[in-house]
Structures are given as C-alpha cells and as structure tokens.
Design a protein around this motif. Structure first.
Motif: not given
Ligand SMILES: [Zn+2]
Ligand SMILES: [Zn+2]
Length: 135
Positions: A84-89, A124-129
C-alpha cells in the motif's frame, strides 16, 4: 460461482461479482458506479448487502488498510498480501511469502490454531517516488 457457493443467483449479485472481478481492490463507491452503469438504479444498501454476502461466502475478499475505506477483490483463497502506498493509496498484490497459510509464524501462538496471516507492506509506490524525484 454463486451457485457453487449456494447463493441464489440474482442480477445484483452477478453485477457486483463481475465488477469486483474487473477492478481489483475497488472501493464500494466505484463498485456502486460500475453496478449502476450495468443495471440502472441500485441502492447503496443493496450493494453493501451483496458485498457482505459474497464476502461471507468466500467469493470476495475484503481488505481494509488503515485510513482507507474497505476494498474488495476477487482473488481469494491464496493468502496473498498487499503493498500500500502511503502517498496515493495505491494497492498492489504480493504473493504469499511461502505459498501456504499462515506464511508467518507468530512469536507466541498462545494456544491459538492460526490459519491466516494478513500482511500489509507500507511504503511509496514507483509513481510517487518518481514524482518526488522530479519535483
Ligand atoms: Zn503512490
Ligand atoms: Zn489483492
């Protein structure tokens, strides 16, 4: 699938089940939108009731990461886990670490017969990184 689970086959049940199959980890609101696009007007309560019945019958799995609304998926019975990405869910599936339940051993089972371990990997997911790197 409904018949195998000894559930009466109804149009709302078929529509909800196919919506869950089509969108992994969808929340109730997006499932309601999909079901309405398919069947026309269907009440929130009807969709909630169907989701509860499908979950109880084991056709659908309900997950609820903290601070998230409940999400539903049709991938059941394989004890997979979630990222689960903390930034975008965003939520992704991760295969069970050893392929059988429970894939983690409790430090102290305290006499319980443990049959499942539910793991959420937070980060954090690759997109958010990538967005952070760019920004
Ligand atoms: Zn994300
Ligand atoms: Zn999943």
């Amino acid at each position: 699938m409904l018949r195998e689970a000894a559930l009466r086959v109804t149009r709302p049940r078929m529509a909800v089940l196919s919506a869950v199959h089509d969108q992994a980890h969808a929340d109730t609101d997006s499932l309601i939108r999909t079901v309405r696009a398919d069947l026309g007007e269907v009440s929130h309560q009807a969709v909630y009731d169907v989701l509860r019945a499908l979950t109880a019958a084991g056709l659908v799995r309900r997950i609820q990461p903290s601070a998230s609304v409940a999400r539903y998926e049709a991938r059941v019975g394989d004890n997979h886990h979630h990222l689960v990405c903390r930034s975008c869910g965003a939520i992704s599936d991760v295969d069970c670490a050893v392929g059988a339940t429970p894939c983690l051993t409790a430090a102290d089972e305290q006499g319980y017969a443990i049959d499942e371990a539910e793991v959420i990997y937070w980060g954090r997911c690759p997109e958010c990184l990538a967005a952070e790197d760019a920004g």
